[in-house]
Design a protein around this motif. Structure first.
Motif, mmCIF file in Angstrom:
data_model
loop_
_atom_site.group_PDB
_atom_site.id
_atom_site.type_symbol
_atom_site.label_atom_id
_atom_site.label_comp_id
_atom_site.label_asym_id
_atom_site.label_seq_id
_atom_site.Cartn_x
_atom_site.Cartn_y
_atom_site.Cartn_z
ATOM 1 N N ARG A 17 0.549 -1.556 0.019
ATOM 2 C CA ARG A 17 0.067 0.369 0.060
ATOM 3 C C ARG A 17 0.988 1.333 0.088
ATOM 4 O O ARG A 17 0.557 2.309 -0.748
ATOM 5 N N CYS A 18 1.735 1.188 0.712
ATOM 6 C CA CYS A 18 2.754 2.109 0.948
ATOM 7 C C CYS A 18 3.589 3.102 -0.554
ATOM 8 O O CYS A 18 3.742 4.020 -0.307
ATOM 9 N N ASN A 20 1.468 3.966 -2.978
ATOM 10 C CA ASN A 20 0.027 5.007 -3.174
ATOM 11 C C ASN A 20 -0.132 5.648 -2.041
ATOM 12 O O ASN A 20 -1.052 6.306 -2.470
ATOM 13 N N ASP A 21 -0.104 5.206 -0.910
ATOM 14 C CA ASP A 21 -1.363 5.372 0.232
ATOM 15 C C ASP A 21 -0.411 5.400 1.429
ATOM 16 O O ASP A 21 -0.899 4.597 2.369
ATOM 17 N N SER A 23 0.337 7.863 4.253
ATOM 18 C CA SER A 23 -0.300 7.163 5.729
ATOM 19 C C SER A 23 -1.271 6.439 6.423
ATOM 20 O O SER A 23 -1.560 6.469 7.409
ATOM 21 N N GLY A 24 -2.480 5.583 4.773
ATOM 22 C CA GLY A 24 -3.292 4.918 4.961
ATOM 23 C C GLY A 24 -2.138 3.584 5.777
ATOM 24 O O GLY A 24 -3.042 2.589 6.989
ATOM 25 N N ASP A 27 -0.984 3.595 9.411
ATOM 26 C CA ASP A 27 -1.752 4.028 10.108
ATOM 27 C C ASP A 27 -2.653 2.521 10.733
ATOM 28 O O ASP A 27 -2.560 2.369 11.313
#
Length: 131
Positions: A17-18, A20-21, A23-24, A27
Motif C-alpha cells: 500500500r505504501c 500510493n498511500d 499515510s494509510g 495508520d
C-alpha cells in the motif's frame, strides 16, 4: 499473546500500500502496534516499529519519520526491546539521508529519543560521534 502471523500479513499489505498511500499504510501499522504493545508482545511490536521507520525512509519522508520516532518512544507502556529495534533501524538510514540539514535534524531527533535510555546508549554514542 503471539501476533506474529497477523504482523506478517499486515507488514506485507502495508508495504504494498505504501507506494500510493503511505499515510494509510502507516495508520494500519500504528493501530495494530497499539494492540501488540498492550499485549506486551515485544517481538511483534519491534517488527512493526521497524517497518514504520522503513516505510518512511523508503518514501523519503524524513520529517514524518522523526515525528513518529518521538511519538512512538513516548507512548505509555512502550517496550524497551521494541524501541531499541526501532532506533537501530533508524540509525541505518542516517548515512542515506539526502542532505546535511536533513541529516542533522534526524540525528538530533534520534539523540533526543535515546537520551537517558541505557538500552540504546551505544546508538546514542555513535550518533554523537557522527556529529
Amino acid at each position: 499473546v503471539d501476533f506474529s502471523s497477523e504482523v506478517d500479513s499486515l507488514i506485507n499489505s502495508a508495504k504494498e500500500r505504501c507506494a500510493n498511500d503511505l499515510s494509510g499504510a502507516l495508520d494500519s501499522l500504528l493501530s495494530f502496534e497499539k494492540q501488540t504493545r498492550l499485549a506486551s508482545d515485544a517481538i511483534s511490536t519491534g517488527r512493526l516499529l521497524e517497518c514504520i521507520v522503513e516505510l518512511c525512509a523508503e518514501a523519503g519522508q524524513w520529517s514524518q519519520m522523526s515525528e513518529l520516532l518521538v511519538s512512538l518512544t513516548k507512548r505509555r507502556g512502550q517496550l524497551k526491546q521494541a524501541v531499541a529495534k526501532m532506533v537501530q533501524k533508524a540509525v541505518t538510514y542516517v548515512d542515506k539521508l539526502p542532505n546535511k540539514e536533513t541529516k542533522l535534524t534526524v540525528i538530533q531527533t534520534l539523540r533526543d529519543v535515546t537520551e537517558g535510555k541505557i538500552y540504546v546508549e551505544v546508538e546514542r554514542a555513535r550518533l554523537t560521534k557522527h556529529l
